[in-house]
Design an enzyme around this catalytic site. Structure first.
Site, PDB file in Angstrom:
ATOM      1  N   CYS A  70       3.061  -4.586   6.783  1.00  0.00           N
ATOM      2  CA  CYS A  70       2.776  -4.378   5.365  1.00  0.00           C
ATOM      3  C   CYS A  70       4.035  -3.980   4.603  1.00  0.00           C
ATOM      4  O   CYS A  70       5.050  -3.617   5.201  1.00  0.00           O
ATOM      5  CB  CYS A  70       1.725  -3.293   5.187  1.00  0.00           C
ATOM      6  SG  CYS A  70       0.076  -3.778   5.751  1.00  0.00           S
ATOM      7  N   HIS A 119       0.825  -1.203   0.000  1.00  0.00           N
ATOM      8  CA  HIS A 119       0.000   0.000   0.000  1.00  0.00           C
ATOM      9  C   HIS A 119       0.863   1.259   0.000  1.00  0.00           C
ATOM     10  O   HIS A 119       2.053   1.236   0.347  1.00  0.00           O
ATOM     11  CB  HIS A 119      -0.979   0.014   1.177  1.00  0.00           C
ATOM     12  CG  HIS A 119      -0.358   0.178   2.531  1.00  0.00           C
ATOM     13  ND1 HIS A 119       0.086   1.385   3.029  1.00  0.00           N
ATOM     14  CD2 HIS A 119      -0.122  -0.734   3.519  1.00  0.00           C
ATOM     15  CE1 HIS A 119       0.545   1.227   4.250  1.00  0.00           C
ATOM     16  NE2 HIS A 119       0.459  -0.060   4.561  1.00  0.00           N
TER      17      HIS A 119
END
Length: 377
Positions: free
Chosen positions: A325, A307
Site C-alpha cells: 500500500c 491509507h
C-alpha cells in the site's frame, strides 16, 4: 399516285378540329393491409416492434391484446398509415393483433394475427460502474457486468449505447465472459457528460439468454485529479486540473512486496477498515496481517490502498516498508479521502514492482490503445 405524308396528323381531331379525346380516371384502389407478424408466428422477440401498415388507405382501428385481454399501448403515425406498439411485450406470452383499414375505394378490411413471444432459457441483468447520478474522475472506465455469460459479445455491445457531450470516441474491451468496459483513448475531459443506454430487454445475447431490463445511467466527469507517486523519491504530487496542489511523503511496498507500477483508478473509500492479508491468500502464520486502518481509498482489487499509517511516518518520504500500500500520514490520508472521488488517477513509478495487471481493479489504462480497440472478444 396517292402520296401519304408520314409526318402529318390524321384522324378526326387532326389540325385541332373536332372534340378532344379523354381517358377515364383510374378507379379508387382497395386498401393493402399488412401485419408484420404472420398468424401463428412463434419465438418472437419482445424487443421487436409489432407493426400494422395500410397502403392506399388508412388504418381506422388497431388493437393488440395480451393473454389476459389487456390492451397493449401503441401509437399511430400522423397519416394513419402505420401503428406500432409503445409498450414492451412480455416473454413467453401469446398476443392477438387485430387491425382494420379503409381503402381509397371506401371498403374496409380487417386482419388478425396471433403470435407467441420467445421463452428464454434464462434472463441476464446488466449492472454498471459508475452508477447513475455520480460524478467521476477522468480515469474512470465505463464497466458493464452481465450476471450471465455472454455468448454473442458483438450483439451485446450493440445493446450498450454510450453518448457523450462533447462527443468522445471510445471502444469496448472484454475482461471475461460477463464483464466489458468502454473507455476513450485518453483520460476523459473534465465536464464531459456521459449517458449509458442499456437496451437489452427482449434481445438475445446467445445461448438462449435474453436481456432482463433496459436502463439509462448518467454520470459527469469532474475535475482532473491525478496523484503522481514516485517510489524512488517517496513523494506523491497531487495535480488538480494540471496544477500541483499538494505534495505528500509516502512509503510504498518493501522490496519483497513492491507496489506494482502503472496507472491505477481510485475505486472506493473507507473511513475505517481492517487490512486483512488472508483475503488475497496470505495466511497470518506466513507473514500475513490483520491491521485496522483509517482513511483508506482502494486502488486495486488485490489490496493496494492509500491509507493512514501513523506507525510509518518516520519512513514516509525516506524508504519503502509497507506490504504494497501507499502509506500516508493521518492528515494526508484524510485529505485524500476528502478531496478524491471514484475515477481519480494514481500513477505509480519507480517502486521496483511488477506491472499492474489490467484486470486488477480498473487497470484498464495498462492496456495499449491499439490492443484495446481489438476488443478482446
Amino acid at each position: 399516285m396517292i402520296l401519304i405524308a408520314g409526318c402529318s396528323g390524321g384522324g378526326e381531331n387532326a389540325g385541332g378540329s373536332g372534340e378532344p379525346s379523354s381517358s377515364a380516371p383510374p378507379p379508387p384502389k382497395p386498401v393493402t393491409l399488412t401485419l408484420a407478424l404472420n398468424n401463428g408466428a412463434a419465438d418472437v422477440s419482445p424487443g421487436l416492434p409489432v407493426i400494422a401498415t395500410a397502403a392506399d388507405g388508412k388504418l381506422t382501428e388497431v388493437k393488440l391484446t395480451n393473454p389476459e385481454g389487456k390492451v397493449v399501448e401503441g401509437k399511430m403515425n400522423p397519416e394513419s398509415t402505420q401503428w406500432t406498439n409503445t409498450e414492451p411485450l412480455g416473454y413467453s406470452k401469446t398476443y392477438k393483433l387485430t387491425a382494420t383499414a379503409t381503402g381509397e375505394d371506401g371498403k374496409a378490411e380487417t386482419k388478425e394475427s396471433s403470435f407467441t413471444t420467445v421463452k428464454p432459457r434464462t434472463l441476464t441483468y446488466v449492472s454498471t460502474n459508475p452508477q447513475d447520478g455520480t460524478t467521476i474522475g477522468v480515469g474512470q472506465p465505463l464497466a458493464f457486468y452481465f450476471d450471465e455469460p455472454v455468448a454473442d459479445k458483438v450483439a451485446a455491445e450493440k445493446m450498450l449505447e454510450i453518448t457523450t457531450e462533447p462527443k468522445v470516441e471510445g471502444a469496448f474491451y472484454w475482461f471475461n465472459k460477463k464483464e466489458v468496459h468502454w473507455r476513450p483513448e485518453a483520460f476523459w475531459k473534465p465536464g464531459t457528460k456521459i449517458t449509458m443506454n442499456i437496451k437489452v430487454y427482449g434481445k438475445h445475447i446467445g445461448d438462449g439468454i435474453y436481456g432482463q431490463e433496459d436502463r439509462t445511467i448518467t454520470t459527469t466527469v469532474g475535475d482532473s485529479v491525478i496523484y503522481e507517486a514516485d517510489g524512488q523519491t517517496h513523494q506523491v504530487n497531487v495535480k488538480v486540473n494540471g496544477q500541483v496542489v499538494r505534495t505528500m511523503p509516502t512509503s510504498m511496498g518493501k522490496p519483497a512486496d513492491a507496489t506494482p507500477i502503472g496507472t491505477y483508478v481510485l475505486m472506493e473509500k473507507y473511513n475505517h477498515m481492517i487490512m486483512d492479508s488472508t483475503t488475497y491468500g496470505l495466511a497470518l502464520e506466513n507473514g500475513g496481517y490483520k491491521t485496522p486502518v483509517d482513511w483508506a481509498y482502494r486502488m486495486s482489487n488485490s489490496g493496494i490502498f492509500f491509507h493512514s499509517a501513523p506507525w510509518s511516518i518516520g519512513d514516509q518520504g525516506n524508504r519503502n516498508v509497507s506490504h504494497g500500500c501507499l502509506n500516508l500520514s493521518p492528515e494526508n490520508a484524510k485529505w485524500v479521502i476528502d478531496n478524491s472521488k471514484q475515477g481519480d488517477v494514481v500513477v505509480v513509478t519507480n517502486s521496483g514492482g511488477p506491472a499492474l495487471e489490467p484486470w486488477d481493479g480498473f487497470g484498464d489504462w495498462q492496456v495499449p490503445w491499439t490492443q484495446w480497440v481489438q476488443g478482446n472478444r
